[in-house]
Design an enzyme around this catalytic site. Structure first.
Site, PDB file in Angstrom:
ATOM      1  N   ASP A 101      -8.573  10.321   4.430  1.00  0.00           N
ATOM      2  CA  ASP A 101      -7.288  10.977   4.581  1.00  0.00           C
ATOM      3  C   ASP A 101      -7.280  12.198   3.665  1.00  0.00           C
ATOM      4  O   ASP A 101      -7.657  12.103   2.494  1.00  0.00           O
ATOM      5  CB  ASP A 101      -6.159  10.020   4.174  1.00  0.00           C
ATOM      6  N   ASP A 202      -3.218  14.891   6.741  1.00  0.00           N
ATOM      7  CA  ASP A 202      -1.816  14.507   6.653  1.00  0.00           C
ATOM      8  C   ASP A 202      -0.889  15.714   6.886  1.00  0.00           C
ATOM      9  O   ASP A 202      -1.062  16.758   6.240  1.00  0.00           O
ATOM     10  CB  ASP A 202      -1.592  13.960   5.233  1.00  0.00           C
ATOM     11  N   GLU A 258      -2.660  15.437  11.650  1.00  0.00           N
ATOM     12  CA  GLU A 258      -1.375  14.796  11.956  1.00  0.00           C
ATOM     13  C   GLU A 258      -0.339  15.911  12.101  1.00  0.00           C
ATOM     14  O   GLU A 258      -0.171  16.718  11.183  1.00  0.00           O
ATOM     15  CB  GLU A 258      -0.977  13.865  10.805  1.00  0.00           C
ATOM     16  N   HIS A 331       0.068   3.371  10.199  1.00  0.00           N
ATOM     17  CA  HIS A 331       0.802   2.810   9.059  1.00  0.00           C
ATOM     18  C   HIS A 331       2.240   3.309   8.986  1.00  0.00           C
ATOM     19  O   HIS A 331       2.981   2.882   8.096  1.00  0.00           O
ATOM     20  CB  HIS A 331       0.045   3.162   7.778  1.00  0.00           C
ATOM     21  N   ASP A 332       2.621   4.252   9.840  1.00  0.00           N
ATOM     22  CA  ASP A 332       3.993   4.775   9.829  1.00  0.00           C
ATOM     23  C   ASP A 332       4.827   4.250  10.991  1.00  0.00           C
ATOM     24  O   ASP A 332       6.025   4.550  11.074  1.00  0.00           O
ATOM     25  CB  ASP A 332       3.983   6.311   9.938  1.00  0.00           C
TER      26      ASP A 332
HETATM   27  C1  NOJ Z   1       2.401  11.263   6.813  1.00  0.00           C
HETATM   28  C2  NOJ Z   1       1.796   9.967   6.389  1.00  0.00           C
HETATM   29  O1  NOJ Z   1       1.215   9.341   7.487  1.00  0.00           O
HETATM   30  C3  NOJ Z   1       2.896   9.157   5.752  1.00  0.00           C
HETATM   31  O2  NOJ Z   1       2.531   7.825   5.515  1.00  0.00           O
HETATM   32  C4  NOJ Z   1       3.309   9.856   4.492  1.00  0.00           C
HETATM   33  O3  NOJ Z   1       4.415   9.196   3.940  1.00  0.00           O
HETATM   34  C5  NOJ Z   1       3.687  11.320   4.749  1.00  0.00           C
HETATM   35  N1  NOJ Z   1       2.801  11.987   5.653  1.00  0.00           N
HETATM   36  C6  NOJ Z   1       3.688  12.076   3.466  1.00  0.00           C
HETATM   37  O4  NOJ Z   1       2.375  12.204   3.004  1.00  0.00           O
END
Ligand code: NOJ
Length: 557
Positions: A101, A202, A258, A331-332
């Site tokens: 990441d 990210d 992302e 994970h989100d």
């Molecule tokens: C996206 C990530 O996937 C998430 O888990 C994170 O909280 C935010 N970006 C901030 O880094």
């Protein structure tokens, strides 16, 4: 797989590990690198090609590692650099690649750069972050943070505010500063030179902010929405091209950005190889279809035709130029079997159906830990059991506004990120075999039933279904190359599509409901009749009718 091929990532399947919750080898309740090493054979047996590790760098863990204190060292709870080197070696020896990441929109406020930056206005690192004086005694603009509250934090030392799009412990970096950019490229080369196989970047489309940082519309809320001034900002393509030239060129690696707020048109620009930016991006559009106008926590049921139309739009837009990533989970996001499937009576069938629907599309599929055994959402009874900074901030903000606690908890049950972050369920021992200590977050109470050990003991499990889907991708070129055509676009419950490659065709039929669904379309019926069944989640098919949550794939020439 031929990894000398520059496009190896087009034929790969990626498995995401959230290290904190994957496997704890030393009994401190927190997953670690040695735990991952223990499970490499398990991952290899699934057939995946690449592991994406959520951040493993030194961090105070305000946002579980997405707040990095030092890009060059490993988080103590996870292990040491020597253990990371061993993990990389052990993975490579099994033919598995590892991508890291890359979190460079922001750092932790405990990063050395930020400590320097906040210390005085003339510190050489001052400009590594985004500082502004107050405007009429208030924050420099009206933006809200993605994690609730304002996006600005006042800092007494220099009497200015710094920007943080996420938590106040995650100050945004100032990409306008060329020294900062060079420091980031240097850090990327450090990891690439170790032999890692790529990066998941990210919120990488947030790094270029619009000049002047104008106020955003408030939509009746407490704060302004600044997203149009930081998503896909004015210099984003310039920065990504520079990053490619200065850090990535010469390494045959996978890059995935992302990108909330990126459209298919944006995605083409980011991923068309002639532009030399990224291999693929993560879209959010299909993840937003069960949210109302109030955003993520304003939950509404999914209308299947919207999902079909959206995914079909991405499939067709990126057919010729660029490349798609395919995902239901990370994970989100909440667990997909609870979200778009059925996590009670039809858990196994619907988990397999969802897998089929996604894995037969064009693009690189991502599997999130636990998806391959059909892990479900969790419902903790008390807010104290939740750990996620986004969830907790939102809870407190809404509670202060007087929203009923039950209403808030209900939205957390459906959308909260901790749904995905409870420990991986390995077996039916205490804490699901994840740890011999006390887990950092409670285990999902369904673990005695839903766990790896039970799944592996079944003949036709969700796990074996994923194995078969992965192996179909390896054996049939059409899965990688075929063009996509949506069928039955208005059907409320059937997601049907074709993949077409020269004279070959795949027909993918998925029933997203617990009712049997009659197929009334002559074209689809004819394709079923002449097709050979490749994979299904039922042992027998009735052909004219799709059984509850059935997915069946037919192939014909
Ligand atoms: C996206 C990530 O996937 C998430 O888990 C994170 O909280 C935010 N970006 C901030 O880094």
């Amino acid at each position: 797989m031929n990894t000398n091929d520059n496009n190896w990532w087009k034929k790969s399947v990626v498995y995401q590990i959230y290290p904190r919750s994957f496997m704890d080898a030393n009994g401190d309740g927190i997953g670690d690198l040695n735990g991952i090493i223990e499970k490499l054979d398990y991952l290899a047996s699934l057939g995946i090609d690449v592991i994406w590790l959520s951040p493993i760098y030194d961090s105070p863990n305000d946002d579980n590692g997405y707040d990095i204190r030092d890009y060059y060292s490993i988080m103590k709870e996870f292990g040491t650099m020597a253990e990371f080197d061993r993990l990389l070696e052990e993975a490579h020896s099994r033919g598995l690649k590892i991508i890291m990441d890359l979190v460079v929109n922001h750092t932790s406020d405990e990063h050395e750069w930020f400590k320097q930056s906040r210390s005085s206005k003339d510190n050489p690192y001052r400009d590594y972050y985004i500082w502004k004086p107050a405007v009429s005694g208030k924050a420099p603009n009206n933006w809200g943070s993605i994690f609730s509250g304002p996006a600005w934090e006042y800092d007494e030392t220099t009497d200015e505010y710094y920007l943080h799009l996420f938590s106040k412990k995650q100050p945004d970096l100032n990409w306008e500063n060329k020294h900062l950019r060079q420091d980031i490229y240097k850090m990327m080369r450090f990891w690439l030179n170790k032999g890692i196989d790529g990066f998941r970047m990210d919120v990488i489309n947030f790094i270029s902010k619009a000049p002047g940082l104008p106020d955003g519309p408030t939509h009746g809320g407490l704060y302004g929405d600044g997203s149009s001034f930081f998503m896909n900002g004015p210099k984003i393509h310039e920065y990504l091209k520079e990053m490619n030239e200065e850090a990535l060129a010469g390494y045959n690696v996978l890059t995935v950005g992302e990108m909330p707020g990126a459209s298919p048109e944006d995605a083409i620009l980011y991923t068309d190889p002639v532009n030399k930016e990224l291999n693929m991006i993560f879209t959010f559009e299909h993840m937003d279809l069960d949210s109302g106008a109030g955003g993520k926590w304003d939950v509404k049921p999914l209308h299947l035709p919207d999902l079909k139309a959206n995914l079909a739009k991405w499939q067709t837009s990126l057919n010729e130029r660029g490349w798609n990533s395919l995902y239901w989970n990370n994970h989100d996001q909440p667990r997909v079997v609870s979200r778009f499937g059925n996590d009670t009576q039809y858990r196994t069938l619907s988990a397999k159906m969802l897998a089929t629907c996604l894995h037969m599309m064009k693009g690189t599929p991502y599997i999130y830990q636990g998806e391959e055994i059909g892990m479900t959402n969790v419902q903790f009874s008390s807010i104290q059991q939740y750990k996620d900074v986004e969830t907790l901030n939102m809870y407190h903000e809404k509670a202060v506004l007087g929203v009923e606690k039950e209403t808030i908890l209900n939205s957390i049950y459906i959308k909260g990120r901790d749904n995905a972050r409870t420990p991986m369920q390995w077996d039916n021992r205490e804490h699901a075999g994840f740890t011999t200590g006390t887990p950092w977050i409670d285990v999902n109470s369904r673990y005695p039933d839903i766990n790896v050990q039970n799944t592996l003991a079944e003949d036709s499990s969700i796990f074996t279904h994923y194995q078969q889907l992965i192996s179909l991708r390896k054996t049939l070129e059409i899965v990688t190359n075929g063009t996509f055509k949506l069928l039955l676009s208005d059907h409320p419950s059937i997601f049907a599509y074709e993949r077409i490659d020269k004279s070959e065709q795949l027909l993918v039929l998925c029933n997203f409901s617990e009712e049997p669904q009659q197929i009334e379309d002559d074209y689809v019926m004819a394709a079923i009749q002449k097709g050979k069944l490749l994979i299904s989640n039922y042992s027998s098919q009735t052909k004219q009718t799709l059984q509850p949550y059935e997915s069946s794939v037919y192939y014909h020439i």
